[in-house]
Design an enzyme around this catalytic site. Structure first.
Site, PDB file in Angstrom:
ATOM      1  CG  HIS A  62      -0.366   0.061   2.541  1.00  0.00           C
ATOM      2  ND1 HIS A  62       0.521  -0.870   3.034  1.00  0.00           N
ATOM      3  CD2 HIS A  62      -0.537   0.957   3.550  1.00  0.00           C
ATOM      4  CE1 HIS A  62       0.867  -0.552   4.274  1.00  0.00           C
ATOM      5  NE2 HIS A  62       0.242   0.570   4.608  1.00  0.00           N
ATOM      6  CG  HIS A  64      -0.134   4.209   4.861  1.00  0.00           C
ATOM      7  ND1 HIS A  64      -0.926   3.395   5.639  1.00  0.00           N
ATOM      8  CD2 HIS A  64      -0.893   5.297   4.550  1.00  0.00           C
ATOM      9  CE1 HIS A  64      -2.120   3.963   5.793  1.00  0.00           C
ATOM     10  NE2 HIS A  64      -2.122   5.113   5.142  1.00  0.00           N
ATOM     11  CG  ASP A  66       4.887   2.724   7.395  1.00  0.00           C
ATOM     12  OD1 ASP A  66       4.017   3.027   6.558  1.00  0.00           O
ATOM     13  OD2 ASP A  66       4.626   2.071   8.434  1.00  0.00           O
ATOM     14  CG  HIS A  67       4.173  -0.440   4.249  1.00  0.00           C
ATOM     15  ND1 HIS A  67       4.167  -1.794   4.517  1.00  0.00           N
ATOM     16  CD2 HIS A  67       3.805   0.169   5.400  1.00  0.00           C
ATOM     17  CE1 HIS A  67       3.786  -1.989   5.776  1.00  0.00           C
ATOM     18  NE2 HIS A  67       3.564  -0.810   6.336  1.00  0.00           N
ATOM     19  CG  HIS A 142      -4.036  -0.385   6.317  1.00  0.00           C
ATOM     20  ND1 HIS A 142      -4.003  -0.237   7.674  1.00  0.00           N
ATOM     21  CD2 HIS A 142      -2.937   0.271   5.846  1.00  0.00           C
ATOM     22  CE1 HIS A 142      -2.953   0.488   8.006  1.00  0.00           C
ATOM     23  NE2 HIS A 142      -2.284   0.817   6.922  1.00  0.00           N
ATOM     24  CG  ASP A 212       0.554  -1.682   7.622  1.00  0.00           C
ATOM     25  OD1 ASP A 212       1.502  -2.481   7.545  1.00  0.00           O
ATOM     26  OD2 ASP A 212       0.722  -0.461   7.748  1.00  0.00           O
ATOM     27  CG  HIS A 270       3.625  -2.711  10.690  1.00  0.00           C
ATOM     28  ND1 HIS A 270       2.695  -1.906  11.301  1.00  0.00           N
ATOM     29  CD2 HIS A 270       4.051  -2.006   9.618  1.00  0.00           C
ATOM     30  CE1 HIS A 270       2.555  -0.786  10.615  1.00  0.00           C
ATOM     31  NE2 HIS A 270       3.378  -0.825   9.580  1.00  0.00           N
TER      32      HIS A 270
HETATM   33 ZN   LIG Z   1      -0.171   1.435   6.621  1.00  0.00          ZN
END
Ligand SMILES: [Zn+2]
Length: 303
Positions: A62, A64, A66-67, A142, A212, A270
Site C-alpha cells: 500500500h 503509506h 513506511d511501505h 486498512h 498492514d 510492524h
Molecule cells: Zn499502513
C-alpha cells in the site's frame, strides 16, 4: 530447496537509527522477491549483501510511506548502477504516477525496462506465475487500499526410486515420464504402478505476507494451511482501541488468524515503537497460537 526470508525492516511509522520500516526479501525457487520498500531499503540490501541485480519483482502492499518511500531511491540507484535487467513493480493504482513524477522532475529516465502493474481489485488476483511458483494478492483491510501477497510453490515432480526401477527392469527412456507420475511398462511388458518406483516430492511451501491490516478473518480461506504467515501486530491488546482508528492488529489477533488458518509458523512484525520489549508480542500471541517467531531487522528465516 529452502525458502528463505530476510527481514530488512519490520517497524511501523518513522525510521530510527536502530529500527527500519517495512521491507523484506523472499527467496523461493531461484527467485528473489522484494516485498515492500520502506525508506532506507537500499542501504539494508547492501548491509545484508543482497545482490541488486537479482531483484526482478517488487511487491508494494500500500502507499503509506513506511511501505514504499524507499522505492524511488532504489529505482534511481539501479539507474545509476547501469542496470539492464527488467524490473516489475506491483502496487496500488497511483504508484506509477508517483514514481515517474519524481524521476521526471529530476530529469532521470530509467535505461532499463521498468514495468508497473497497478492494482485496484478487491478480490485475489494472480500477479506472477511460472512453472515453479505463483504470486497472488490477499485483499486486506486498512485505511487505504492494501494487498498482502501469497507466494506459493508448485508441487515438484515425483522423485524416482532408481533402485526399484532397475530391479523392475524398466527402460531408462521412461524415467522422465515416471517422474511426471505416469505408470509405465517394464521390458517384459508388465505395467508397473508409479507408486512402486517413486517417492512423494517434498510438500510445496508457501508464504503469506499480511501487512498492514485490521483483524481480517475474510482472508482465512485463502491462506489456509500456509507454511509461513507474516502478520502485522502493531499493538498489544492493552491498546486495542488504537486498532479501530488506525486499522491495525494486535499480536493476539494475528495469532487468532494463524490458528484459524492452521498455518505452520507465524512471524510477527510492524511493531509500534511504544513497547519496551518485542517478547511481549510473542507472549501475547502464544495465548492463541504456539509457533510464533518475531521479525527483527536483519534476521533471516529458512523453511
Ligand atoms: Zn499502513
Amino acid at each position: 530447496m529452502e525458502m528463505k526470508l530476510t527481514i530488512l525492516g519490520c517497524h511501523s511509522a518513522t525510521p530510527t537509527v536502530s529500527t527500519h520500516p517495512t521491507a523484506q526479501v523472499l527467496e523461493m525457487k531461484g527467485h528473489l522477491f522484494l516485498i515492500d520498500c520502506g525508506e532506507g531499503t537500499q542501504i539494508q540490501l547492501r548491509r545484508y549483501k543482497i545482490k541488486f541485480s537479482r531483484i526482478r519483482h517488487i511487491f508494494i502492499s500500500h502507499l503509506h510511506g513506511d511501505h514504499f518511500f524507499g522505492l524511488v531511491g532504489l529505482i534511481s540507484t539501479f539507474l545509476l548502477l547501469g542496470r539492464e535487467a527488467e524490473l516489475h513493480v506491483y502496487g496500488p493504482k497511483g504508484i506509477k504516477q508517483a514514481i515517474l513524477l519524481l524521476l521526471k522532475l529530476g530529469k532521470a529516465y530509467t535505461n532499463y525496462p521498468l514495468y508497473f502493474h497497478e492494482l485496484e481489485e478487491n478480490s485475489p488476483q494472480i500477479l506472477f506465475e511460472d512453472d515453479k511458483i505463483s504470486v497472488e494478492t490477499i485483499p486486506l483491510n486498512h485505511r487505504v487500499y492494501t494487498n498482502g501477497f501469497l507466494f506459493k510453490e508448485k508441487p515438484d515432480d515425483r522423485t524416482l526410486n532408481i533402485e526399484a526401477a532397475r530391479e523392475l527392469n524398466i527402460d531408462l527412456s521412461f524415467y522422465n515420464k515416471i517422474k511426471q507420475g505416469f505408470d509405465v511398462q517394464n521390458k517384459a511388458g508388465k505395467l508397473i504402478a508409479n507408486s512402486e518406483i517413486t517417492f512423494d516430492p517434498p510438500p510445496p511451501k508457501s508464504y503469506a505476507y499480511c501487512s498492514d491490516t485490521a483483524y481480517n478473518p475474510a482472508m482465512i480461506p485463502q491462506i489456509e494451511n500456509t507454511s509461513v504467515l507474516y502478520h502485522e501486530s502493531t499493538f498489544l491488546e492493552e491498546h486495542r482501541h488504537l486498532c479501530e482508528k488506525t486499522k491495525h492488529s494486535t499480536a493476539k489477533e494475528a495469532a487468532a488468524i494463524a490458528k484459524m488458518a492452521n498455518v505452520g509458523t507465524l512471524i510477527l512484525g510492524h511493531y509500534s515503537g511504544r513497547y519496551g520489549s518485542l517478547e511481549l508480542f510473542r507472549k501475547e500471541a502464544q495465548e492463541n497460537f504456539q509457533n510464533v517467531e518475531l521479525a527483527e531487522d536483519g534476521k533471516t528465516f529458512s523453511f
